[in-house]
Design an enzyme around this catalytic site. Structure first.
Site, PDB file in Angstrom:
ATOM      1  N   GLU A   5       2.769   9.675   2.960  1.00  6.50           N
ATOM      2  CA  GLU A   5       4.097   9.807   3.540  1.00  6.50           C
ATOM      3  C   GLU A   5       4.984   8.611   3.254  1.00  6.50           C
ATOM      4  OE1 GLU A   5       5.532  12.177   5.569  1.00  6.50           O
ATOM      5  OE2 GLU A   5       3.864  13.538   5.204  1.00  6.50           O
ATOM      6  N   THR A  12       0.839  -1.189   0.000  1.00  7.12           N
ATOM      7  CA  THR A  12       0.000   0.000   0.000  1.00  7.12           C
ATOM      8  C   THR A  12       0.880   1.246   0.000  1.00  7.12           C
ATOM      9  OG1 THR A  12      -1.720   1.202   1.205  1.00  7.12           O
ATOM     10  CG2 THR A  12      -0.215  -0.076   2.505  1.00  7.12           C
ATOM     11  N   ASP A  31      -4.971   8.595  14.107  1.00  3.84           N
ATOM     12  CA  ASP A  31      -5.637   8.243  12.851  1.00  3.84           C
ATOM     13  C   ASP A  31      -6.364   6.913  13.000  1.00  3.84           C
ATOM     14  OD1 ASP A  31      -6.427   8.365  10.194  1.00  3.84           O
ATOM     15  OD2 ASP A  31      -4.548   7.561   9.413  1.00  3.84           O
TER      16      ASP A  31
END
Lengths: 181, 244
Positions: free
Chosen positions: B30, B26, B148
């Site tokens: 960043e 993935t 997150d």
């Protein structure tokens, strides 16, 4: 003796051998102190080694630091001893993880070089029984309390046997990876 | 050479000279995440690479990469030490911008919920929600804010026998935005982010989100107060001050 390659480091084969009941640790230590170039090995005291991964992680960091020209010690072999330590005190790392005169079980590591010659030289100069380096072998040799102390792991609860779990390997590798940051 | 899938960027050393497989899993804003092996050819591992950003000044770029890699690794190490289930950090190199961590065998909570068998009823979902609440509560109890929390940043550790179910231990992943904070407000906002993300990603299961909070409330002293603060956060949104 085992010859192995760490993933991602194809140009740096590792020759590794665990010796039991070594009789001449002080002789080997003297060769290192005198800088005898025939003895360019990382000699580790098995009493402070948790597992094979513990040893291999130290080798990976040392070779990676070698490739990046940022060794903190003389060569990649002394760096393997140093890389095991959770702090940046070189003398202390050698004292804790390297040979002492009364080391009994030791791990010898050589990075690169001719396998046959290394094996012959090690077997001729280390007075001990060469066995395979496995987690089981190390479990029978290491001093869990000392490893806990060095890496500042929590002491076992009262009544529990002082053994180190699989989880503690993660803590050791984490401390080693973060060293120098 | 290393097998690189779809990544155009060269890998950082030493992976640029690797003969072992590196599969891109993935890609975020960043970092790039690869599946590879580490220490032995049969040990799977996750390699997170933070490529340098060519538009940043080189000095600033190096400093930010270093700071972010170290911040993430330190939080993971703290979690490990304090018994929160996270991937172990195996190695890192802040100059070259990579971290190797333990590979978690399993699926993300997002995938598990999307693929679940709807005929099985809600009890499996409820159990999963309880585990999520417990995992987040444990994280907060040690003073770490994830930053997150979403269902794709939680994994279910599974083996072939539990594959396709909602069983498995929760492992929190991606601590790239994590901070260490002890403020109730930060914890409440962390929960709020999860609540909102969960509602939009899993509308079918949204009604069961209360189970997460219920489980969370019992984990640590002060969890109830955090839940009360969450109600304030819901009223006004994530940002506390509208000024400045």
């Amino acid at each position: 003796m085992e010859t192995t390659h760490l993933p991602h480091l194809p140009d740096h084969p590792l020759h590794i051998c665990l010796f039991e009941q070594v009789q001449n640790a002080s002789f080997l230590r003297r060769q290192l102190l005198e800088g005898n170039t025939d003895f360019e090995y990382a000699f580790l005291d098995a009493s402070v080694l948790l597992s094979k991964n513990h040893v291999l992680a130290s080798c990976f960091r040392s070779i990676n630091d070698l490739l990046n020209n940022r060794l903190k010690t003389r060569n990649v072999h002394s760096e393997i001893v140093f890389a095991l330590s959770p702090n940046s005190n070189i003398a202390e790392s050698f004292r804790r993880f390297g040979l002492s005169d009364d080391s009994k079980n030791i791990v010898a590591i050589k990075v690169g070089g001719d396998r046959a010659k290394i094996e012959e030289h090690l077997l001729a100069n280390v007075e001990g029984k060469a066995v395979e380096l496995t987690d089981e072998a190390l479990a029978g040799m290491h001093d869990a309390a000392r490893i806990r102390k060095i890496y500042r792991l929590e002491a076992p609860k009262k009544g529990e046997v002082n053994v180190l779990s699989r989880e503690s390997e993660a803590l050791l590798l984490g401390s080693m990876a973060l060293k120098g940051s | 050479m290393a097998t690189e899938t779809t990544s155009q960027r060269p890998l950082p050393a030493p992976f640029n000279n690797s003969t072992d497989s590196l599969t891109l899993i993935t890609q975020g804003a960043e970092a790039l995440l690869y599946k590879t092996t580490f220490l032995t050819p049969t040990t799977p591992a996750a390699l997170k690479i933070r490529p340098s950003k060519p538009w940043r000044h080189p000095t600033l770029d190096k400093r930010l990469t270093r700071q972010r890699i170290l911040a993430e690794a330190r939080v993971l190490a703290k979690c490990k030490r304090d018994g929160v289930s996270v991937p172990a950090v195996l190695a890192l190199d802040w100059e070259n911008g990579w971290t190797v961590s333990e590979w978690i065998e399993g699926v993300t909570v997002k995938e598990a919920l999307r693929k679940r068998n709807l005929e099985e009823g809600d009890s499996a979902v409820q159990s999963l929600m309880q585990r999520i609440g417990h995992a987040v509560g444990t994280l907060h109890s040690i003073g770490v804010i994830h930053g997150d929390l979403t269902s794709s940043n939680m994994m279910l550790r599974q083996d072939p026998t539990t594959h396709g179910t909602l069983d498995g231990d929760i492992v929190l992943i991606d601590f790239g935005l994590a901070t260490q904070a002890t403020q109730e407000e930060d914890r409440a906002v962390d929960l709020y982010v999860l609540e909102r993300a969960f509602g939009s990603t899993h509308p079918r299961e949204e009604a069961l989100f209360g189970v997460v909070l219920e489980a969370y409330g019992g984990v640590y002293k002060g969890a109830r107060a955090t839940l009360r603060r969450l109600e304030d956060v819901r009223m006004r949104g994530r940002k506390k001050s509208m000024l400045g």
